[in-house]
Design a protein around this motif. Structure first.
Motif, PDB file in Angstrom:
ATOM      1  N   HIS A 158       0.804  -1.227   0.000  1.00 23.47           N
ATOM      2  CA  HIS A 158       0.000   0.000   0.000  1.00 23.47           C
ATOM      3  C   HIS A 158       0.835   1.274   0.000  1.00 23.47           C
ATOM      4  O   HIS A 158       0.313   2.353   0.232  1.00 23.47           O
ATOM      5  CB  HIS A 158      -0.937  -0.006   1.215  1.00 23.47           C
ATOM      6  CG  HIS A 158      -1.974  -1.091   1.143  1.00 23.47           C
ATOM      7  ND1 HIS A 158      -3.176  -0.931   0.493  1.00 23.47           N
ATOM      8  CD2 HIS A 158      -1.958  -2.353   1.626  1.00 23.47           C
ATOM      9  CE1 HIS A 158      -3.873  -2.060   0.593  1.00 23.47           C
ATOM     10  NE2 HIS A 158      -3.155  -2.934   1.274  1.00 23.47           N
ATOM     11  N   CYS A 164      -2.270   4.559  -4.062  1.00 21.83           N
ATOM     12  CA  CYS A 164      -1.923   3.201  -3.657  1.00 21.83           C
ATOM     13  C   CYS A 164      -1.967   2.268  -4.868  1.00 21.83           C
ATOM     14  O   CYS A 164      -2.968   2.213  -5.570  1.00 21.83           O
ATOM     15  CB  CYS A 164      -2.905   2.722  -2.600  1.00 21.83           C
ATOM     16  SG  CYS A 164      -2.637   1.012  -2.134  1.00 21.83           S
ATOM     17  N   CYS A 183      -4.848  -0.510  -3.976  1.00 25.24           N
ATOM     18  CA  CYS A 183      -6.235  -0.075  -3.882  1.00 25.24           C
ATOM     19  C   CYS A 183      -6.712   0.642  -5.143  1.00 25.24           C
ATOM     20  O   CYS A 183      -7.892   0.683  -5.421  1.00 25.24           O
ATOM     21  CB  CYS A 183      -6.426   0.831  -2.675  1.00 25.24           C
ATOM     22  SG  CYS A 183      -6.081   0.005  -1.110  1.00 25.24           S
ATOM     23  N   CYS A 189      -3.850   5.639   0.576  1.00 23.27           N
ATOM     24  CA  CYS A 189      -5.063   4.912   0.914  1.00 23.27           C
ATOM     25  C   CYS A 189      -5.233   4.775   2.431  1.00 23.27           C
ATOM     26  O   CYS A 189      -4.330   5.031   3.203  1.00 23.27           O
ATOM     27  CB  CYS A 189      -5.057   3.537   0.257  1.00 23.27           C
ATOM     28  SG  CYS A 189      -3.927   2.366   1.027  1.00 23.27           S
ATOM     29  N   ALA A 234      -5.561   2.140   4.275  1.00 22.79           N
ATOM     30  CA  ALA A 234      -4.744   1.108   4.907  1.00 22.79           C
ATOM     31  C   ALA A 234      -3.388   1.686   5.314  1.00 22.79           C
ATOM     32  O   ALA A 234      -2.901   1.474   6.428  1.00 22.79           O
ATOM     33  CB  ALA A 234      -4.562  -0.085   3.970  1.00 22.79           C
TER      34      ALA A 234
HETATM   35 ZN   LIG Z   1      -3.979   0.669  -0.379  1.00 21.37          ZN
END
Ligand SMILES: [Zn+2]
Length: 106
Positions: free
Chosen positions: A54, A62, A65, A78, A80
């Protein structure tokens, strides 16, 4: 409600993490030291592997994502990545180990 293999895995993972936290906070010094030597590197390896997936690219997006069609409009980096950053760098005042606070961006 049926128990899927995935939910079973998920539960055992959380139970393992809970056990680590419990042992680290209530165990004796020997147990805590043992945990730090054996389990901490594994936990760090997991976090690094996740962060690796990530880590924002040069545009702040990212690579994992953004494969979804709506990701172009999503905030970057992102959630995360941000979540891990905040969790690891911003700690409560009762933390025994003082750590650097996350600097405000922009
Ligand atoms: Zn991500």
């Amino acid at each position: 409600m049926s128990v899927t293999v995935f939910s079973q895995l998920d539960r055992s993972l959380h139970e393992h993490l809970d056990a680590l936290v419990r042992l680290a906070s209530t165990g004796d010094d020997e147990t805590a030291a043992e945990l730090a030597r054996t389990e901490l590197p594994r936990v760090v390896a997991v976090v690094e592997a996740l962060l690796d997936e990530h880590t924002p690219d040069e545009h702040g997006r990212c690579p994992t994502c953004r494969t979804r069609w709506w990701s172009r409009r999503r905030p970057a980096p992102c959630r995360a990545y941000l979540g891990a950053q905040l969790c690891l760098t911003v700690v409560g005042e009762d933390s025994p180990v003082p750590r650097k606070r996350l600097r405000s961006v922009g």
